[in-house]
Structure formats: structure tokens, C-alpha cells
Design a protein around this motif. Structure first.
Motif, PDB file in Angstrom:
ATOM      1  N   THR A  90      37.799  21.700  54.563  1.00  0.00           N
ATOM      2  CA  THR A  90      36.918  22.227  53.510  1.00  0.00           C
ATOM      3  C   THR A  90      36.922  21.353  52.256  1.00  0.00           C
ATOM      4  N   ASP A  91      37.806  20.339  52.240  1.00  0.00           N
ATOM      5  CA  ASP A  91      37.905  19.477  51.058  1.00  0.00           C
ATOM      6  C   ASP A  91      37.295  18.113  51.383  1.00  0.00           C
ATOM      7  N   PRO A  92      36.212  17.737  50.700  1.00  0.00           N
ATOM      8  CA  PRO A  92      35.576  16.447  51.014  1.00  0.00           C
ATOM      9  C   PRO A  92      36.489  15.251  50.741  1.00  0.00           C
ATOM     10  N   ALA A  93      37.536  15.459  49.933  1.00  0.00           N
ATOM     11  CA  ALA A  93      38.445  14.345  49.625  1.00  0.00           C
ATOM     12  C   ALA A  93      39.595  14.266  50.634  1.00  0.00           C
ATOM     13  N   ASP A  94      39.577  15.119  51.639  1.00  0.00           N
ATOM     14  CA  ASP A  94      40.655  15.122  52.647  1.00  0.00           C
ATOM     15  C   ASP A  94      40.758  13.733  53.297  1.00  0.00           C
ATOM     16  N   ASP A  95      41.967  13.169  53.283  1.00  0.00           N
ATOM     17  CA  ASP A  95      42.175  11.800  53.818  1.00  0.00           C
ATOM     18  C   ASP A  95      41.735  11.651  55.269  1.00  0.00           C
ATOM     19  N   ARG A  96      41.814  12.743  56.001  1.00  0.00           N
ATOM     20  CA  ARG A  96      41.479  12.644  57.430  1.00  0.00           C
ATOM     21  C   ARG A  96      40.001  12.324  57.646  1.00  0.00           C
ATOM     22  N   LEU A  97      39.195  12.473  56.595  1.00  0.00           N
ATOM     23  CA  LEU A  97      37.767  12.142  56.717  1.00  0.00           C
ATOM     24  C   LEU A  97      37.480  10.707  56.264  1.00  0.00           C
ATOM     25  N   GLY A  98      38.556   9.941  56.017  1.00  0.00           N
ATOM     26  CA  GLY A  98      38.409   8.588  55.460  1.00  0.00           C
ATOM     27  C   GLY A  98      37.515   7.663  56.275  1.00  0.00           C
ATOM     28  N   ASP A  99      37.473   7.838  57.597  1.00  0.00           N
ATOM     29  CA  ASP A  99      36.619   6.961  58.426  1.00  0.00           C
ATOM     30  C   ASP A  99      35.135   7.184  58.151  1.00  0.00           C
ATOM     31  N   TYR A 100      34.791   8.341  57.557  1.00  0.00           N
ATOM     32  CA  TYR A 100      33.375   8.747  57.505  1.00  0.00           C
ATOM     33  C   TYR A 100      32.751   8.605  56.122  1.00  0.00           C
ATOM     34  N   VAL A 101      33.497   8.058  55.149  1.00  0.00           N
ATOM     35  CA  VAL A 101      32.967   8.065  53.778  1.00  0.00           C
ATOM     36  C   VAL A 101      31.811   7.077  53.602  1.00  0.00           C
ATOM     37  N   ALA A 102      30.866   7.469  52.755  1.00  0.00           N
ATOM     38  CA  ALA A 102      29.805   6.577  52.242  1.00  0.00           C
ATOM     39  C   ALA A 102      29.141   5.756  53.348  1.00  0.00           C
ATOM     40  N   LEU A 103      28.610   6.438  54.341  1.00  0.00           N
ATOM     41  CA  LEU A 103      28.043   5.723  55.499  1.00  0.00           C
ATOM     42  C   LEU A 103      26.816   4.888  55.149  1.00  0.00           C
ATOM     43  N   ARG A 104      26.221   5.150  53.995  1.00  0.00           N
ATOM     44  CA  ARG A 104      25.017   4.376  53.634  1.00  0.00           C
ATOM     45  C   ARG A 104      25.334   3.107  52.876  1.00  0.00           C
ATOM     46  N   GLU A 105      26.580   2.948  52.471  1.00  0.00           N
ATOM     47  CA  GLU A 105      26.904   1.774  51.645  1.00  0.00           C
ATOM     48  C   GLU A 105      27.377   0.653  52.551  1.00  0.00           C
ATOM     49  N   SER A 106      26.430  -0.208  52.917  1.00  0.00           N
ATOM     50  CA  SER A 106      26.725  -1.136  54.005  1.00  0.00           C
ATOM     51  C   SER A 106      27.827  -2.127  53.671  1.00  0.00           C
ATOM     52  N   SER A 107      27.947  -2.565  52.397  1.00  0.00           N
ATOM     53  CA  SER A 107      29.015  -3.556  52.148  1.00  0.00           C
ATOM     54  C   SER A 107      30.380  -2.869  52.176  1.00  0.00           C
ATOM     55  N   LEU A 108      30.447  -1.653  51.622  1.00  0.00           N
ATOM     56  CA  LEU A 108      31.723  -0.918  51.687  1.00  0.00           C
ATOM     57  C   LEU A 108      32.094  -0.633  53.142  1.00  0.00           C
ATOM     58  N   ARG A 109      31.087  -0.216  53.918  1.00  0.00           N
ATOM     59  CA  ARG A 109      31.350   0.105  55.329  1.00  0.00           C
ATOM     60  C   ARG A 109      31.804  -1.119  56.101  1.00  0.00           C
ATOM     61  N   ARG A 110      31.190  -2.271  55.777  1.00  0.00           N
ATOM     62  CA  ARG A 110      31.550  -3.492  56.514  1.00  0.00           C
ATOM     63  C   ARG A 110      33.051  -3.754  56.388  1.00  0.00           C
ATOM     64  N   SER A 111      33.569  -3.673  55.133  1.00  0.00           N
ATOM     65  CA  SER A 111      34.999  -3.970  54.987  1.00  0.00           C
ATOM     66  C   SER A 111      35.848  -2.836  55.544  1.00  0.00           C
ATOM     67  N   LEU A 112      35.442  -1.590  55.313  1.00  0.00           N
ATOM     68  CA  LEU A 112      36.252  -0.464  55.803  1.00  0.00           C
ATOM     69  C   LEU A 112      36.342  -0.489  57.339  1.00  0.00           C
ATOM     70  N   GLU A 113      35.199  -0.735  57.992  1.00  0.00           N
ATOM     71  CA  GLU A 113      35.187  -0.700  59.461  1.00  0.00           C
ATOM     72  C   GLU A 113      35.978  -1.870  60.039  1.00  0.00           C
ATOM     73  N   ALA A 114      35.883  -3.043  59.386  1.00  0.00           N
ATOM     74  CA  ALA A 114      36.639  -4.203  59.883  1.00  0.00           C
ATOM     75  C   ALA A 114      38.134  -3.956  59.698  1.00  0.00           C
ATOM     76  N   GLU A 115      38.494  -3.447  58.516  1.00  0.00           N
ATOM     77  CA  GLU A 115      39.911  -3.208  58.207  1.00  0.00           C
ATOM     78  C   GLU A 115      40.527  -2.189  59.172  1.00  0.00           C
ATOM     79  N   ARG A 116      39.791  -1.125  59.460  1.00  0.00           N
ATOM     80  CA  ARG A 116      40.342  -0.070  60.313  1.00  0.00           C
ATOM     81  C   ARG A 116      40.037  -0.274  61.797  1.00  0.00           C
ATOM     82  N   GLY A 117      39.166  -1.250  62.097  1.00  0.00           N
ATOM     83  CA  GLY A 117      38.832  -1.509  63.502  1.00  0.00           C
ATOM     84  C   GLY A 117      38.078  -0.360  64.138  1.00  0.00           C
ATOM     85  N   LEU A 118      37.013   0.085  63.460  1.00  0.00           N
ATOM     86  CA  LEU A 118      36.268   1.233  63.968  1.00  0.00           C
ATOM     87  C   LEU A 118      34.773   1.004  63.832  1.00  0.00           C
ATOM     88  N   PHE A 119      34.017   1.861  64.492  1.00  0.00           N
ATOM     89  CA  PHE A 119      32.589   1.973  64.202  1.00  0.00           C
ATOM     90  C   PHE A 119      32.217   3.445  64.326  1.00  0.00           C
TER      91      PHE A 119
END
Ligand SMILES: C[S@@+](CC[C@H](N)C(=O)[O-])C[C@H]1O[C@@H](n2cnc3c(N)ncnc32)[C@H](O)[C@@H]1O
Length: 272
Positions: A8-37
Motif C-alpha cells: 500500500t506504500d508507493p515508496a516500498d523498496d520491493r517496488l524498486g524495479d517498477y519505478v518511473a517506467l516512462r523515464e527512459s534514461s533513468l530506466r536504462r541505468s536502473l535496468e542495466a544495473e539490476r539486470g532486468l527488463f
């Protein structure tokens, strides 16, 4: 469904993979760092898991649970985060129309040489190279055409937009999970690898000295690599110098160029 976790908390760490899906430069580094898509929507999630990609977690509004029950049951060790659609929107930054998201592990990309010659398999006879495409929708559309028109593999250059970015996956209709692909680095030096493997490397271009696509199709080389240039300025000059052939799709009506994904569909069809 005991592993459902209601969040119920949007800041819950467990949702970290899903943040800001529209921000392509942030997503690029986050996805590379965590090895996810991120896979979006029931169909795409299904295609991703059916093609062997392993989920890290699922993020679903409750009403989407029944539709994906069989997939969730096959991954009992993977957490299922259940949220309201409003909370999903706050985390991801957009309204998740298809109601379901999954964070997937990114597999290690094969070396280009291994992708081209799989031991015990017929060598890939027709491949595409996407050089520095910037638009994820174009990358997705090229993959969709490659799958539909029997292209054996796709190489993307170091600066090409990510085929596993959410928008590429969506536009490809999941074809990025089925068409074998990898990054070729360095490029265009990597074109030598294609030559050594017996490919005729054909640069798709509007430049001078090109043969027509019909002429290429008539030559019917046994191994063919079709190289498509970036949306703005087309093939890099350094690539243009390395290709074996320049190939053009003649156009009418005073049009400057085709969209790169449209050009790929035409070229894949003509050389099938
Ligand atoms: C939008 S075009 C780039 C246009 C750029 N101004 C140029 O002169 O190449 C992007 C890519 O699509 C392919 N392409 C588009 N139209 C083509 C055509 N008529 N013949 C061959 N390739 C084409 C080429 O690979 C090109 O690099």
C-alpha cells in the motif's frame, strides 16, 4: 496464492524495479544495473516466460490475478505484489492499461559469433543489423517484421536503443523474445566478423552507387546481412565504407526516405 504480498506504500523498496517506467534514461541505468527488463500486459508476460525468461517479481492489480494464475503457479518462488491501479500509477508514472507488469531477469547476451553459428544447427542465412536506431518503437517494429518474414537473427550496434525496453517489447508484440539477437561491439569493425562468416554485408542506403533491392534479391547471396541506418542521418560514413554492397529501395512521389522499420519490412520480404 499465499505468496501474494499486498503493498500500500508507493515508496516500498520491493517496488524498486517498477519505478518511473516512462523515464527512459533513468530506466536504462536502473535496468542495466539490476539486470532486468519489464514485461507489460498478460500476453507479453506469457510470451516472456514461455520463451524461457525468468521472472523476478510480478506487480498486479487484484483483478488481473485470475488471468495469470497458471503463470503465477509455475513460479511459486517469485513474489506477486498486489496493488491498487492508483498505486501502480504512482509508482510507474503512467496508467497501466493492461493491469499487469512483471520484472524479468535479463539473460546474458551471446557473443555475435555464437549467435551466428550455433553448433549442430543450420547457420543463420539472413540477418539484420540495426545501427544506432534511437526510437524504441522502430526497434520493436523491425523485430516484428524480422519474426514475421523469417529473418534468422538481429544484431544491434552499441548505441542502438534497447530491444528489451518496455516500448520495444510492446511494439514487437513479444517478437524480441523469439528472434535471436545480441549486441555487436565494436561496430562497424564487427562487420569484419560477418564477412569472415561468409555474409555479404549489404548497407541499406539512399546514397549513391547503390544497386536496387530487386537486384540484390536476384543475386540471392547464400548468407546475407542487411544493415539499416539510424533514423536521422542513415548509415554512418564508416559503415558505408565497410559494406560489400549498397542497396536502395527505389521510391516515388518525391519522398526522401522510408521509415527505417518500413524499409526493413520491404527488404526482409524482398530477400526472403
Ligand atoms: C529514415 S532513414 C534515414 C534517412 C537519411 N536521411 C539517409 O539519407 O539515409 C533510416 C534508414 O532506413 C533505411 N532506408 C530508408 N529508406 C530507404 C530506401 N528507400 N532504400 C534503402 N534504405 C532505406 C536506411 O537503412 C536508412 O539508413
Amino acid at each position: 496464492m499465499s505468496r501474494e504480498v499486498i503493498i500500500t506504500d508507493p515508496a516500498d523498496d520491493r517496488l524498486g524495479d517498477y519505478v518511473a517506467l516512462r523515464e527512459s534514461s533513468l530506466r536504462r541505468s536502473l535496468e542495466a544495473e539490476r539486470g532486468l527488463f519489464i514485461a507489460e500486459g498478460e500476453k507479453v508476460i506469457r510470451r516472456a516466460v514461455e520463451s524461457g525468461h525468468a521472472p523476478r517479481s510480478f506487480l498486479l492489480a487484484r483483478r488481473w490475478l485470475p488471468g495469470l494464475a497458471d503463470v503465477l503457479d509455475r513460479h511459486l518462488d517469485v513474489p506477486v505484489y498486489v496493488v491498487t491501479e492508483e498505486l501502480a500509477e504512482r509508482v510507474t508514472g503512467f496508467h497501466v492499461h493492461r493491469g499487469a507488469l512483471a520484472s524479468m531477469h535479463r539473460a546474458v547476451a551471446p557473443a555475435p559469433a555464437d549467435l551466428l553459428d550455433v553448433p549442430g544447427r543450420t547457420p543463420r542465412s539472413r540477418i539484420a543489423v540495426l545501427e544506432d536506431l534511437v526510437d524504441h518503437a522502430n526497434v520493436g517494429a523491425c523485430f516484428r517484421s524480422a519474426a514475421a518474414l523469417g529473418v534468422d537473427a538481429v544484431l544491434v550496434t552499441p548505441n542502438c536503443a534497447d530491444p528489451l525496453y518496455r516500448r520495444s517489447i510492446k511494439v514487437s508484440m513479444g517478437s524480441v523474445f523469439h528472434v535471436p539477437w545480441t549486441r555487436v561491439d565494436p561496430w562497424p569493425a564487427g562487420a569484419r566478423l560477418l564477412r569472415e562468416a561468409g555474409y555479404v554485408v549489404a548497407g541499406m542506403t539512399l546514397g549513391e552507387g547503390a544497386i536496387t533491392l530487386d537486384e540484390l534479391a536476384a543475386r540471392n547471396p547464400p548468407r546475407l546481412a542487411l544493415v539499416f541506418g539510424t533514423e536521422g542521418h542513415g548509415l554512418a560514413a564508416s559503415t558505408d565504407r565497410l559494406v560489400d554492397l549498397r542497396v536502395t529501395i527505389p521510391m516515388m512521389g518525391g519522398v526522401d526516405s522510408l521509415n527505417v522499420a518500413a524499409a526493413s519490412a520491404v527488404a526482409f520480404y524482398a530477400t526472403r
